[in-house]
Design a protein around this motif. Structure first.
Motif, mmCIF file in Angstrom:
data_model
loop_
_atom_site.group_PDB
_atom_site.id
_atom_site.type_symbol
_atom_site.label_atom_id
_atom_site.label_comp_id
_atom_site.label_asym_id
_atom_site.label_seq_id
_atom_site.Cartn_x
_atom_site.Cartn_y
_atom_site.Cartn_z
ATOM 1 N N THR A 31 -7.857 52.959 -89.919
ATOM 2 C CA THR A 31 -8.038 54.130 -90.490
ATOM 3 C C THR A 31 -9.232 54.957 -89.642
ATOM 4 N N LEU A 32 -10.077 53.477 -89.812
ATOM 5 C CA LEU A 32 -11.585 54.752 -89.649
ATOM 6 C C LEU A 32 -11.780 54.949 -88.057
ATOM 7 N N ARG A 33 -10.412 54.061 -87.679
ATOM 8 C CA ARG A 33 -10.626 53.620 -85.665
ATOM 9 C C ARG A 33 -10.461 54.887 -85.784
ATOM 10 N N ALA A 34 -9.384 56.116 -85.955
ATOM 11 C CA ALA A 34 -8.445 57.238 -85.563
ATOM 12 C C ALA A 34 -9.238 58.586 -85.846
ATOM 13 N N SER A 35 -9.830 57.814 -87.510
ATOM 14 C CA SER A 35 -10.541 58.811 -88.415
ATOM 15 C C SER A 35 -12.107 59.247 -88.448
ATOM 16 N N GLY A 36 -12.298 58.469 -88.238
ATOM 17 C CA GLY A 36 -14.167 58.766 -88.092
ATOM 18 C C GLY A 36 -15.119 59.561 -87.468
ATOM 19 N N THR A 37 -14.659 60.409 -86.802
ATOM 20 C CA THR A 37 -15.233 61.425 -86.524
ATOM 21 C C THR A 37 -15.063 62.771 -86.589
ATOM 22 N N SER A 38 -13.354 62.456 -87.745
ATOM 23 C CA SER A 38 -13.368 63.766 -87.924
ATOM 24 C C SER A 38 -13.825 62.899 -89.665
ATOM 25 N N LEU A 39 -13.801 61.912 -90.329
ATOM 26 C CA LEU A 39 -15.004 62.266 -91.495
ATOM 27 C C LEU A 39 -16.723 62.437 -91.127
ATOM 28 N N ALA A 40 -16.997 62.332 -89.896
ATOM 29 C CA ALA A 40 -18.088 62.604 -89.544
ATOM 30 C C ALA A 40 -18.046 63.884 -89.343
ATOM 31 N N ASN A 41 -17.702 64.258 -88.869
ATOM 32 C CA ASN A 41 -17.953 66.046 -88.694
ATOM 33 C C ASN A 41 -17.876 66.608 -90.007
ATOM 34 N N ALA A 42 -16.429 66.306 -90.986
ATOM 35 C CA ALA A 42 -15.808 67.071 -92.362
ATOM 36 C C ALA A 42 -17.657 66.502 -93.529
ATOM 37 N N PHE A 43 -18.403 65.516 -93.299
ATOM 38 C CA PHE A 43 -18.866 65.048 -93.973
ATOM 39 C C PHE A 43 -20.457 64.869 -93.306
ATOM 40 N N PRO A 44 -20.676 65.405 -92.179
ATOM 41 C CA PRO A 44 -22.241 65.615 -91.347
ATOM 42 C C PRO A 44 -23.407 64.674 -92.487
ATOM 43 N N GLU A 45 -23.582 65.385 -93.372
ATOM 44 C CA GLU A 45 -24.806 64.336 -94.042
ATOM 45 C C GLU A 45 -24.951 62.978 -94.487
ATOM 46 N N ALA A 46 -23.362 62.890 -95.559
ATOM 47 C CA ALA A 46 -23.188 61.577 -95.668
ATOM 48 C C ALA A 46 -22.746 61.035 -95.074
ATOM 49 N N PHE B 125 -7.303 61.158 -94.587
ATOM 50 C CA PHE B 125 -7.720 59.960 -94.057
ATOM 51 C C PHE B 125 -7.147 59.060 -95.069
ATOM 52 N N ILE B 126 -6.863 58.695 -96.170
ATOM 53 C CA ILE B 126 -6.491 58.384 -97.313
ATOM 54 C C ILE B 126 -4.855 58.794 -96.937
ATOM 55 N N HIS B 127 -3.650 59.036 -96.554
ATOM 56 C CA HIS B 127 -2.483 59.140 -95.838
ATOM 57 C C HIS B 127 -2.191 58.506 -94.471
ATOM 58 N N ASN B 128 -3.015 58.324 -93.716
ATOM 59 C CA ASN B 128 -3.673 57.219 -92.175
ATOM 60 C C ASN B 128 -3.432 56.231 -92.810
ATOM 61 N N ILE B 129 -4.182 55.763 -93.712
ATOM 62 C CA ILE B 129 -4.768 54.406 -94.339
ATOM 63 C C ILE B 129 -2.724 53.239 -94.729
ATOM 64 N N VAL B 130 -2.062 54.803 -95.289
ATOM 65 C CA VAL B 130 -0.795 53.796 -96.542
ATOM 66 C C VAL B 130 0.140 53.727 -94.811
ATOM 67 N N VAL B 131 0.092 54.990 -93.519
ATOM 68 C CA VAL B 131 0.256 54.375 -92.172
ATOM 69 C C VAL B 131 0.002 53.223 -91.911
ATOM 70 N N THR C 146 -3.428 44.798 -98.403
ATOM 71 C CA THR C 146 -3.104 45.415 -97.084
ATOM 72 C C THR C 146 -3.663 46.786 -96.998
ATOM 73 N N PHE C 147 -3.997 47.462 -97.592
ATOM 74 C CA PHE C 147 -4.736 48.770 -98.384
ATOM 75 C C PHE C 147 -5.762 48.327 -98.188
ATOM 76 N N VAL C 148 -6.719 47.771 -98.131
ATOM 77 C CA VAL C 148 -7.921 47.905 -97.625
ATOM 78 C C VAL C 148 -8.446 47.482 -96.176
ATOM 79 N N PHE C 149 -6.916 46.603 -95.497
ATOM 80 C CA PHE C 149 -7.173 46.669 -93.809
ATOM 81 C C PHE C 149 -6.842 47.076 -93.420
ATOM 82 N N GLY C 150 -6.122 49.029 -94.498
ATOM 83 C CA GLY C 150 -4.917 49.740 -93.572
ATOM 84 C C GLY C 150 -6.286 51.038 -94.143
ATOM 85 N N PHE C 151 -7.096 50.349 -94.656
ATOM 86 C CA PHE C 151 -8.767 51.451 -94.510
ATOM 87 C C PHE C 151 -9.702 51.554 -93.606
ATOM 88 N N PHE C 152 -10.067 50.135 -93.016
ATOM 89 C CA PHE C 152 -10.576 49.884 -91.944
ATOM 90 C C PHE C 152 -9.697 50.011 -90.948
#
Length: 331
Positions: free
Chosen positions: A265-280, A10-16, A257-263
């Motif tokens: 990245t959520l488009r591409a990695s939101g599902t992965s984060l949801a699966n890795a941390f289902p409770e939070a 996720f962090i890597h993709n934010i920079v990308v 730009t890092f802040v915008f990269g964060f948002f």
């Protein structure tokens, strides 16, 4: 599931995602510090992208691709400068025209080459290898964040270096101070011997050249896959808004730009984060894809509102003469 790996990715993709915006934002800051408002960032990045990619592939050289993207972007800047600085054309209309013109060239050249044989990035070894990630010793070994922040391709390091160098240039060099004077009060700058027209020409061209490199990065980041949509995909317009968010500071632009990269990245990695941390973060999986796609532009609108309120309180780095054509005879 490897939770640490998900966070690192996720962090890597934010920079990308944020680096193309950084090139566009920093380039536009340089242009606007000269007192010129160029709304043609999208078109300039598109021209740099298509020609940087083509020349880089045909020469099988990443370096030549970067130089080509810079020069073609600078050529767009030269066109803008001729029209607005020499011929005193309206800057808003000229910038919008430049965007239309740049996108038109992008699709004209791209579709023409696609019909006769599109150069595939994987067929050019030097370009492919040059775009591979370079890990910074020691820093890239830091747990969780090391690989995400310190293992990237050459464009990431170059973009950050350009932003820091420009911040230093504007703040601590005589030429940078002259540029700021031109942007604040060209008449006063002219009266003390500064060549206003030359300063505008030089910095508009350099700023647009930097935008062109950002376009080339986006082309390579998409593996040079040409289709019906433009590689730039609205990033140029977001970069214009980020200039305001960064308060015309190249150093702050890195954070913005890092802040915008964060948002983004959520488009591409939101599902992965949801699966890795289902409770939070399980709720991320319930957000419609369309909202993720619109999120960067929604954030852009919010940023414009917030910064407009902030600017009314007198904390703006906005050049006083931004968007105003300078008539030397009226000095």
């Amino acid at each position: 599931m490897d939770k640490v790996g998900v966070i690192t990715s996720f962090i890597h993709n934010i920079v990308v995602y944020n680096i193309p915006l950084l090139y566009g934002t920093v380039g536009e800051i340089m242009v606007e510090k000269s007192g010129s408002l160029n709304l043609g960032v999208e078109g300039t990045m598109a021209v740099g992208a298509i020609f940087g990619y083509i020349f880089g592939c045909y020469a099988n050289s990443l370096g030549l691709g970067i130089v080509s993207a810079f020069l073609l972007g600078a050529l767009c800047g030269l066109l803008f400068a001729v029209l607005t600085v020499s011929f005193q054309a309206n800057q808003n209309i000229t910038g919008l025209t430049l965007t239309t013109f740049g996108l038109g060239i992008y699709f004209f050249v791209g579709n023409g080459l696609k019909a006769s044989g599109w150069p595939a990035m994987n067929d050019y070894e030097n370009v492919k290898e040059g775009f591979e990630e370079i890990s910074i010793p020691l820093l890239s070994k830091i747990p969780v964040v090391g690989e995400g922040l310190f293992s990237h391709n050459i464009f990431v390091y170059l973009g950050i270096l350009i932003a820091i160098a420009m911040w230093w240039y504007l703040k601590h060099t005589p030429m940078g101070l002259r540029l700021r004077a031109v942007g604040e009060n060209p008449g006063a700058a002219d009266s003390v011997g500064i060549n206003v027209k030359l300063m505008k020409y030089i910095h508009i061209c350099i700023g647009c050249g930097i935008m062109g490199i950002g376009g080339y990065y986006m082309a390579l980041n998409m593996s040079g896959s040409f289709n019906s949509s433009c590689w730039i995909n609205g990033y140029g317009w977001i970069a214009v808004a980020l200039v305001i968010f960064a308060n015309w500071s190249p150093a702050v632009a890195i954070l913005g730009t890092f802040v915008f990269g964060f948002f983004n990245t959520l488009r591409a990695s939101g599902t992965s984060l949801a699966n890795a941390f289902p409770e939070a973060l399980g709720w991320l999986a319930d957000i419609p894809t369309q909202l993720y796609q619109a999120l960067p532009f929604i954030i852009t609108a919010i940023v414009l509102v917030v910064t407009s309120i902030r600017n009314k309180r007198g904390s703006s780095g906005l050049p006083a003469a931004l968007g105003l054509n300078y008539f030397r005879e009226e000095r």
